[in-house]
Design a protein around this motif. Structure first.
Motif, PDB file in Angstrom:
ATOM      1  N   PRO A  91       0.823  -1.217   0.000  1.00 55.35           N
ATOM      2  CA  PRO A  91       0.000   0.000   0.000  1.00 55.35           C
ATOM      3  C   PRO A  91       0.864   1.278   0.000  1.00 55.35           C
ATOM      4  O   PRO A  91       0.565   2.240  -0.717  1.00 55.35           O
ATOM      5  CB  PRO A  91      -0.805  -0.115   1.302  1.00 55.35           C
ATOM      6  CG  PRO A  91      -0.790  -1.572   1.641  1.00 55.35           C
ATOM      7  CD  PRO A  91       0.531  -2.080   1.165  1.00 55.35           C
ATOM      8  N   GLY A  92       1.935   1.257   0.784  1.00 56.58           N
ATOM      9  CA  GLY A  92       2.830   2.427   0.842  1.00 56.58           C
ATOM     10  C   GLY A  92       3.494   2.686  -0.500  1.00 56.58           C
ATOM     11  O   GLY A  92       3.744   3.837  -0.871  1.00 56.58           O
ATOM     12  N   LEU A  93       3.772   1.622  -1.226  1.00 60.67           N
ATOM     13  CA  LEU A  93       4.398   1.781  -2.538  1.00 60.67           C
ATOM     14  C   LEU A  93       3.441   2.484  -3.501  1.00 60.67           C
ATOM     15  O   LEU A  93       3.846   3.385  -4.245  1.00 60.67           O
ATOM     16  CB  LEU A  93       4.801   0.410  -3.095  1.00 60.67           C
ATOM     17  CG  LEU A  93       5.457   0.429  -4.466  1.00 60.67           C
ATOM     18  CD1 LEU A  93       6.777   1.196  -4.446  1.00 60.67           C
ATOM     19  CD2 LEU A  93       5.698  -0.988  -4.965  1.00 60.67           C
ATOM     20  N   VAL A  94       2.182   2.081  -3.462  1.00 61.93           N
ATOM     21  CA  VAL A  94       1.191   2.748  -4.333  1.00 61.93           C
ATOM     22  C   VAL A  94       1.131   4.234  -3.990  1.00 61.93           C
ATOM     23  O   VAL A  94       1.124   5.094  -4.880  1.00 61.93           O
ATOM     24  CB  VAL A  94      -0.203   2.090  -4.187  1.00 61.93           C
ATOM     25  CG1 VAL A  94      -1.226   2.830  -5.050  1.00 61.93           C
ATOM     26  CG2 VAL A  94      -0.150   0.620  -4.581  1.00 61.93           C
ATOM     27  N   ASP A  95       1.116   4.551  -2.701  1.00 63.08           N
ATOM     28  CA  ASP A  95       1.103   5.960  -2.285  1.00 63.08           C
ATOM     29  C   ASP A  95       2.338   6.689  -2.804  1.00 63.08           C
ATOM     30  O   ASP A  95       2.257   7.792  -3.330  1.00 63.08           O
ATOM     31  CB  ASP A  95       1.098   6.069  -0.750  1.00 63.08           C
ATOM     32  CG  ASP A  95      -0.240   5.674  -0.153  1.00 63.08           C
ATOM     33  OD1 ASP A  95      -1.242   5.686  -0.886  1.00 63.08           O
ATOM     34  OD2 ASP A  95      -0.273   5.348   1.053  1.00 63.08           O
TER      35      ASP A  95
END
Ligand code: SF4
Length: 221
Positions: A91-95
């Motif tokens: 999820p952090g990567l998408v952000d």
């Protein structure tokens, strides 16, 4: 040569670090490359560099994506191998990548060891991956990005099951690759006979050895 041979799209698969050089990036695009398939290992410099084992790799790859963003006709696709080291980072990567406008597709390839066992201890439990995968899907969908997932039980993805794409274009590769690929022992599942999924690879030998069949959590489609 690829351009002259009439290929509609020409893609390179890369860790993206050299794309931090604007001149080099321009030369690739002028030669005809219009798709860049870029490996992103993690969502932060610390996590990404620890996985690639190359100091500074995260910053360089991001600088490369920055450079590619200047070309409207270029498509960027990221690929993240989902392992014990990376699944919580999705999820952090998408952000982190949300600002790149040429990034049209994000792919999450759940790791398979090309062997009957998980000697490197990288195979993660699908049930633990699931909430992070779903969160990453939600975030990326909100950004209008296309998602492709590989090697994950389709039934666990529920309404996102259509994002599981295990097909590959015709591959010209050293035949040794296929011998090793077979060692994964895909298509194992207690529900295989009853399941209608056309895409699911089921579980691998290494996965079953580590986490069991998980038949109560899997449901035939
Ligand atoms: S039941 Fe088994 S084969 Fe069917 S989608 Fe789930 S994991 Fe895949």
């Amino acid at each position: 040569m690829a351009k002259q041979s009439g290929f509609e799209h020409i893609r390179i698969q890369t860790h993206g670090m050299h794309l931090d050089n604007k001149k080099y990036t321009r030369s690739l695009i002028e030669a005809g490359i219009d798709e860049f398939f870029i490996s992103m290992a993690g969502s932060s410099p610390v996590a990404h560099d620890a996985i690639t084992e190359v100091d500074g790799s995260f910053h360089r790859t991001l600088a490369g994506l920055e450079n590619l963003d200047e070309y409207d006709h270029v498509t960027c696709i990221t690929n993240t191998v989902v392992t014990n080291l990376s699944y919580k980072l999705l999820p952090g990567l998408v952000d982190k990548l949300s600002r790149f406008k040429q990034l049209k597709q994000m792919e999450f390839w759940v790791y398979f060891p090309m062997s009957e066992n998980d000697n490197k201890n990288l195979v993660a439990d699908n049930l633990e991956i699931l909430p992070y995968m779903l969160s990453a899907i939600d975030k990326a969908t909100e950004l209008g990005r296309h998602i492709e997932i590989k090697n994950f039980p389709q039934c666990l993805l529920k309404e996102n099951g259509c994002m599981l794409v295990n097909d590959q274009p015709q591959l010209f590769i050293d035949p040794v690759f296929w011998e090793q690929f077979e060692r994964n022992g895909f298509y194992q599942c207690r529900h295989r006979e009853a399941c209608q999924s056309q895409q699911c690879l089921g579980l691998s030998t290494a996965y079953i050895e580590k986490y069991g069949w998980q038949e109560k959590q899997l449901h035939p489609i």
